[in-house]
Design a protein around this motif. Structure first.
Motif, PDB file in Angstrom:
ATOM      1  N   ASP A   1       9.398  -7.154 -10.080  1.00  0.00           N
ATOM      2  CA  ASP A   1       9.747  -6.400 -11.282  1.00  0.00           C
ATOM      3  C   ASP A   1       8.864  -5.154 -11.337  1.00  0.00           C
ATOM      4  N   ARG A   2       9.062  -4.346 -12.341  1.00  0.00           N
ATOM      5  CA  ARG A   2       8.397  -3.053 -12.431  1.00  0.00           C
ATOM      6  C   ARG A   2       6.872  -3.144 -12.442  1.00  0.00           C
ATOM      7  N   MET A   3       6.316  -4.201 -12.976  1.00  0.00           N
ATOM      8  CA  MET A   3       4.874  -4.338 -13.133  1.00  0.00           C
ATOM      9  C   MET A   3       4.218  -5.226 -12.078  1.00  0.00           C
ATOM     10  N   ARG A   4       4.985  -5.695 -11.106  1.00  0.00           N
ATOM     11  CA  ARG A   4       4.431  -6.589 -10.085  1.00  0.00           C
ATOM     12  C   ARG A   4       4.784  -6.107  -8.693  1.00  0.00           C
ATOM     13  N   LEU A   5       3.826  -6.275  -7.792  1.00  0.00           N
ATOM     14  CA  LEU A   5       4.040  -5.973  -6.384  1.00  0.00           C
ATOM     15  C   LEU A   5       3.468  -7.127  -5.584  1.00  0.00           C
ATOM     16  N   ARG A   6       4.282  -7.727  -4.761  1.00  0.00           N
ATOM     17  CA  ARG A   6       3.843  -8.849  -3.935  1.00  0.00           C
ATOM     18  C   ARG A   6       3.638  -8.326  -2.515  1.00  0.00           C
ATOM     19  N   LEU A   7       2.415  -8.514  -1.996  1.00  0.00           N
ATOM     20  CA  LEU A   7       2.088  -8.084  -0.649  1.00  0.00           C
ATOM     21  C   LEU A   7       1.975  -9.304   0.253  1.00  0.00           C
ATOM     22  N   GLU A   8       2.650  -9.252   1.386  1.00  0.00           N
ATOM     23  CA  GLU A   8       2.531 -10.321   2.373  1.00  0.00           C
ATOM     24  C   GLU A   8       1.615  -9.806   3.470  1.00  0.00           C
ATOM     25  N   LEU A   9       0.506 -10.529   3.674  1.00  0.00           N
ATOM     26  CA  LEU A   9      -0.482 -10.098   4.652  1.00  0.00           C
ATOM     27  C   LEU A   9      -0.316 -10.849   5.958  1.00  0.00           C
ATOM     28  N   VAL A  10      -0.648 -10.184   7.050  1.00  0.00           N
ATOM     29  CA  VAL A  10      -0.715 -10.840   8.345  1.00  0.00           C
ATOM     30  C   VAL A  10      -1.843 -11.861   8.247  1.00  0.00           C
ATOM     31  N   PHE A  11      -1.562 -13.107   8.618  1.00  0.00           N
ATOM     32  CA  PHE A  11      -2.599 -14.120   8.477  1.00  0.00           C
ATOM     33  C   PHE A  11      -3.671 -13.952   9.544  1.00  0.00           C
ATOM     34  N   SER A  12      -4.891 -13.918   9.091  1.00  0.00           N
ATOM     35  CA  SER A  12      -6.062 -14.002   9.964  1.00  0.00           C
ATOM     36  C   SER A  12      -7.257 -14.304   9.069  1.00  0.00           C
ATOM     37  N   PRO A  13      -8.238 -15.003   9.592  1.00  0.00           N
ATOM     38  CA  PRO A  13      -9.437 -15.272   8.797  1.00  0.00           C
ATOM     39  C   PRO A  13     -10.107 -13.966   8.337  1.00  0.00           C
ATOM     40  N   GLU A  14     -10.090 -12.946   9.180  1.00  0.00           N
ATOM     41  CA  GLU A  14     -10.698 -11.660   8.817  1.00  0.00           C
ATOM     42  C   GLU A  14      -9.986 -11.033   7.614  1.00  0.00           C
ATOM     43  N   HIS A  15      -8.652 -10.991   7.648  1.00  0.00           N
ATOM     44  CA  HIS A  15      -7.904 -10.423   6.523  1.00  0.00           C
ATOM     45  C   HIS A  15      -8.114 -11.243   5.252  1.00  0.00           C
ATOM     46  N   ALA A  16      -8.149 -12.554   5.397  1.00  0.00           N
ATOM     47  CA  ALA A  16      -8.366 -13.411   4.224  1.00  0.00           C
ATOM     48  C   ALA A  16      -9.736 -13.139   3.611  1.00  0.00           C
ATOM     49  N   ALA A  17     -10.754 -13.028   4.450  1.00  0.00           N
ATOM     50  CA  ALA A  17     -12.103 -12.776   3.948  1.00  0.00           C
ATOM     51  C   ALA A  17     -12.203 -11.395   3.304  1.00  0.00           C
ATOM     52  N   ARG A  18     -11.630 -10.372   3.955  1.00  0.00           N
ATOM     53  CA  ARG A  18     -11.664  -9.012   3.384  1.00  0.00           C
ATOM     54  C   ARG A  18     -10.941  -8.963   2.050  1.00  0.00           C
ATOM     55  N   THR A  19      -9.781  -9.603   1.991  1.00  0.00           N
ATOM     56  CA  THR A  19      -8.987  -9.603   0.761  1.00  0.00           C
ATOM     57  C   THR A  19      -9.736 -10.310  -0.359  1.00  0.00           C
ATOM     58  N   ALA A  20     -10.309 -11.461  -0.078  1.00  0.00           N
ATOM     59  CA  ALA A  20     -11.043 -12.211  -1.092  1.00  0.00           C
ATOM     60  C   ALA A  20     -12.253 -11.427  -1.589  1.00  0.00           C
ATOM     61  N   GLU A  21     -12.994 -10.825  -0.676  1.00  0.00           N
ATOM     62  CA  GLU A  21     -14.202 -10.088  -1.044  1.00  0.00           C
ATOM     63  C   GLU A  21     -13.860  -8.855  -1.871  1.00  0.00           C
ATOM     64  N   LEU A  22     -12.867  -8.102  -1.448  1.00  0.00           N
ATOM     65  CA  LEU A  22     -12.472  -6.891  -2.174  1.00  0.00           C
ATOM     66  C   LEU A  22     -11.885  -7.251  -3.539  1.00  0.00           C
ATOM     67  N   SER A  23     -11.077  -8.285  -3.588  1.00  0.00           N
ATOM     68  CA  SER A  23     -10.502  -8.730  -4.865  1.00  0.00           C
ATOM     69  C   SER A  23     -11.583  -9.186  -5.827  1.00  0.00           C
ATOM     70  N   ALA A  24     -12.570  -9.914  -5.321  1.00  0.00           N
ATOM     71  CA  ALA A  24     -13.664 -10.383  -6.178  1.00  0.00           C
ATOM     72  C   ALA A  24     -14.460  -9.208  -6.735  1.00  0.00           C
ATOM     73  N   ARG A  25     -14.731  -8.204  -5.890  1.00  0.00           N
ATOM     74  CA  ARG A  25     -15.459  -7.033  -6.384  1.00  0.00           C
ATOM     75  C   ARG A  25     -14.641  -6.273  -7.414  1.00  0.00           C
ATOM     76  N   GLU A  26     -13.349  -6.154  -7.187  1.00  0.00           N
ATOM     77  CA  GLU A  26     -12.478  -5.442  -8.136  1.00  0.00           C
ATOM     78  C   GLU A  26     -12.419  -6.178  -9.468  1.00  0.00           C
ATOM     79  N   ASN A  27     -12.243  -7.479  -9.414  1.00  0.00           N
ATOM     80  CA  ASN A  27     -12.206  -8.273 -10.652  1.00  0.00           C
ATOM     81  C   ASN A  27     -13.550  -8.295 -11.356  1.00  0.00           C
ATOM     82  N   GLY A  28     -14.628  -8.220 -10.598  1.00  0.00           N
ATOM     83  CA  GLY A  28     -15.956  -8.263 -11.168  1.00  0.00           C
ATOM     84  C   GLY A  28     -16.334  -7.001 -11.925  1.00  0.00           C
ATOM     85  N   CYS A  29     -15.787  -5.873 -11.536  1.00  0.00           N
ATOM     86  CA  CYS A  29     -16.182  -4.615 -12.187  1.00  0.00           C
ATOM     87  C   CYS A  29     -15.146  -4.139 -13.199  1.00  0.00           C
TER      88      CYS A  29
END
Length: 80
Positions: free
Chosen positions: A45-73
């Protein structure tokens, strides 16, 4: 899958606590992650965007770390 979009600080909510000088750096981090990891996207819908990521431990770790920093600030309220 990349698309160049000029950084426009108008998208930043006034409640954002990330220092102004760091905002383009955060955008660049998201851009790099998206360029490296996104393999598909869907806009349910207009307010949501779903991203499908290539699975890898590196991408999962980067995504989690960046998301945590974004949510934290970010003290701004998010849409439901």
């Amino acid at each position: 899958m990349t698309q160049n979009i000029a950084f426009d600080q108008e998208w930043v909510p006034s409640a954002c606590t990330l220092p102004t000088a760091e905002q383009p750096l955060r955008v660049a981090e998201f851009d790099a992650l998206f360029a490296d990891a996104v393999q598909a996207l869907e806009r349910p819908d207009r307010m949501r965007l779903r991203l499908e990521l290539v699975f890898s431990p590196e991408h999962a770790a980067r995504t989690a770390e960046l998301s945590a920093r974004e949510n934290g600030c970010c003290s701004c309220s998010r849409p439901p």
